[in-house]
Write an enzyme that holds these catalytic residues in place. Structure first.
Site, PDB file in Angstrom:
ATOM      1  N   GLU A 100       0.813  -1.216   0.000  1.00 43.87           N
ATOM      2  CA  GLU A 100       0.000   0.000   0.000  1.00 43.87           C
ATOM      3  C   GLU A 100       0.847   1.267   0.000  1.00 43.87           C
ATOM      4  O   GLU A 100       0.621   2.179  -0.773  1.00 43.87           O
ATOM      5  CB  GLU A 100      -0.916   0.012   1.226  1.00 43.87           C
ATOM      6  N   ASP A 101       1.818   1.339   0.903  1.00 43.26           N
ATOM      7  CA  ASP A 101       2.594   2.556   1.063  1.00 43.26           C
ATOM      8  C   ASP A 101       4.025   2.185   1.432  1.00 43.26           C
ATOM      9  O   ASP A 101       4.295   1.080   1.919  1.00 43.26           O
ATOM     10  CB  ASP A 101       1.972   3.437   2.165  1.00 43.26           C
ATOM     11  N   HIS A 157      -2.688   1.005   5.839  1.00 40.18           N
ATOM     12  CA  HIS A 157      -2.757   1.795   4.607  1.00 40.18           C
ATOM     13  C   HIS A 157      -1.588   2.783   4.633  1.00 40.18           C
ATOM     14  O   HIS A 157      -0.446   2.377   4.534  1.00 40.18           O
ATOM     15  CB  HIS A 157      -4.120   2.487   4.521  1.00 40.18           C
ATOM     16  N   ILE A 159       1.379   5.228   5.897  1.00 37.91           N
ATOM     17  CA  ILE A 159       2.326   5.128   7.008  1.00 37.91           C
ATOM     18  C   ILE A 159       3.262   6.330   7.024  1.00 37.91           C
ATOM     19  O   ILE A 159       3.439   7.013   6.019  1.00 37.91           O
ATOM     20  CB  ILE A 159       3.166   3.825   6.934  1.00 37.91           C
ATOM     21  N   ASN A 207      -6.697   8.082   5.054  1.00 34.30           N
ATOM     22  CA  ASN A 207      -5.974   7.542   3.901  1.00 34.30           C
ATOM     23  C   ASN A 207      -4.475   7.512   4.157  1.00 34.30           C
ATOM     24  O   ASN A 207      -3.844   6.479   4.036  1.00 34.30           O
ATOM     25  CB  ASN A 207      -6.292   8.378   2.655  1.00 34.30           C
ATOM     26  N   ASP A 208      -3.922   8.673   4.520  1.00 35.41           N
ATOM     27  CA  ASP A 208      -2.482   8.754   4.746  1.00 35.41           C
ATOM     28  C   ASP A 208      -2.201   9.608   5.971  1.00 35.41           C
ATOM     29  O   ASP A 208      -3.064  10.362   6.434  1.00 35.41           O
ATOM     30  CB  ASP A 208      -1.792   9.337   3.513  1.00 35.41           C
ATOM     31  N   ASN A 263      -5.686  12.607  -0.334  1.00 40.04           N
ATOM     32  CA  ASN A 263      -5.022  11.311  -0.392  1.00 40.04           C
ATOM     33  C   ASN A 263      -3.656  11.392   0.288  1.00 40.04           C
ATOM     34  O   ASN A 263      -3.574  11.584   1.489  1.00 40.04           O
ATOM     35  CB  ASN A 263      -4.932  10.879  -1.862  1.00 40.04           C
TER      36      ASN A 263
END
Length: 298
Positions: A100-101, A157, A159, A207-208, A263
């Site tokens: 994801e990240d 999700h 990080i 989301n972030d 986002n």
């Protein structure tokens, strides 16, 4: 993949003027992720909204219902073609399902990757994921799963990491069936310890996240509504109603709003600038962080 630090790799996206049997089959089923079934039906009618389709159906832009429909496809990048261009060198490929990240500690040369193996969207059962440690000094080494002993439901999700001395603080967005959380961990070497769970009504659709100290952070909510017709309106009309929230270690406060699908988020500590990506509008908003941690759009 691990790249040298020159350029990013961007895949090419092409649109066909024909609808595949798979898409026709999908359109004939029940509701799918984000309610796309009804819009597959539109695609079947309007031939994929290609340039040819727009010439055949000029009322899509000028008719009484044309502008909203056209805006949906235009604002989601349906007509865009992204060219492959990568001038760097691929050093190795690392297989992590559902990555994801990723965030990199440039001082100690390691990367943390969040991963969630998604089965459906929105999730109809608790998804499972983890945090992985990648040693950038030993590129061929296998990633280390840091969260194998973390026993709570965990679908990570966005990080962020913040380093102080030998300790790295990690903040992670965690999507669970029950609700949304932000988890805080401490990393020393490759030993990960869970410190606390942030739970607040303002963590609505995170989301972030980006840490600006070991105790304070900003995060994005990419939606204002969790479900229902208003959620659908956000998805397909691109309503600018998502936001950015600041947590100072004690309380939460909204510091920016009016963003369509807020986002990715990042922070430049030297210039005190906060960057928020809006993929729905294809822009990055830049904010100046004030002394009280509020934000001024610049």
């Amino acid at each position: 993949m691990i790249f040298r630090y020159e350029n990013f790799f961007i895949p090419r996206v092409e649109k066909s003027s024909k609808i595949s049997p798979w898409e026709k089959n999908l359109a004939s089923r029940g509701p799918t992720a984000l309610g796309r079934t009804r819009f597959f039906a539109l695609v079947l009618i309007f031939e994929d909204f290609s340039t040819l389709g727009m010439k055949k159906f000029p009322y899509l832009k000028t008719g009484p219902f044309g502008n909203p429909i056209f805006n949906i496809f235009w604002s989601t990048g349906y007509f865009r073609i992204i060219e492959n261009k990568f001038e760097g060198e691929i050093l190795t490929k690392i297989n992590i399902v559902g990555a994801e990240d990723i965030t990199i500690n440039h001082i100690d040369s390691f990367a943390i990757v969040s991963s969630t193996k998604r089965k459906a969207f929105p999730a109809n059962e608790q998804e499972k994921g983890g945090l992985y440690y990648i040693d950038l000094k030993k590129i061929e080494s296998e990633p280390i799963l840091l969260t194998k002993n973390f026993n709570k439901p965990f679908a990570p999700h966005g990080i962020s990491i913040f380093k102080t001395d030998s300790i790295t603080t990690i903040a992670v967005v965690n999507h669970t069936i029950e609700k949304e959380y932000i988890e805080i961990f401490k990393l020393i070497g490759t030993k990960l310890t869970h410190l606390k769970t942030l739970d607040n009504p303002m963590i609505l659709s995170p989301n972030d996240v980006v840490l600006i100290s070991e105790n304070s952070l900003y995060f994005t909510n990419d939606h204002k509504y969790k479900d229902g017709i208003l959620r659908l309106a956000e998805d397909y009309l691109g309503l600018p109603i998502s936001n950015v929230v600041f947590f100072d270690g004690f309380k939460f406060q909204e510091v920016a709003n009016g963003i369509p699908f807020a986002n990715g988020i990042n922070y430049n500590s030297q210039k005190e600038l906060l960057f928020v990506a809006s993929p729905r509008k294809f822009y990055i908003r830049v904010f100046k962080k004030n002394n009280d941690n509020s934000l001024s759009f610049i």
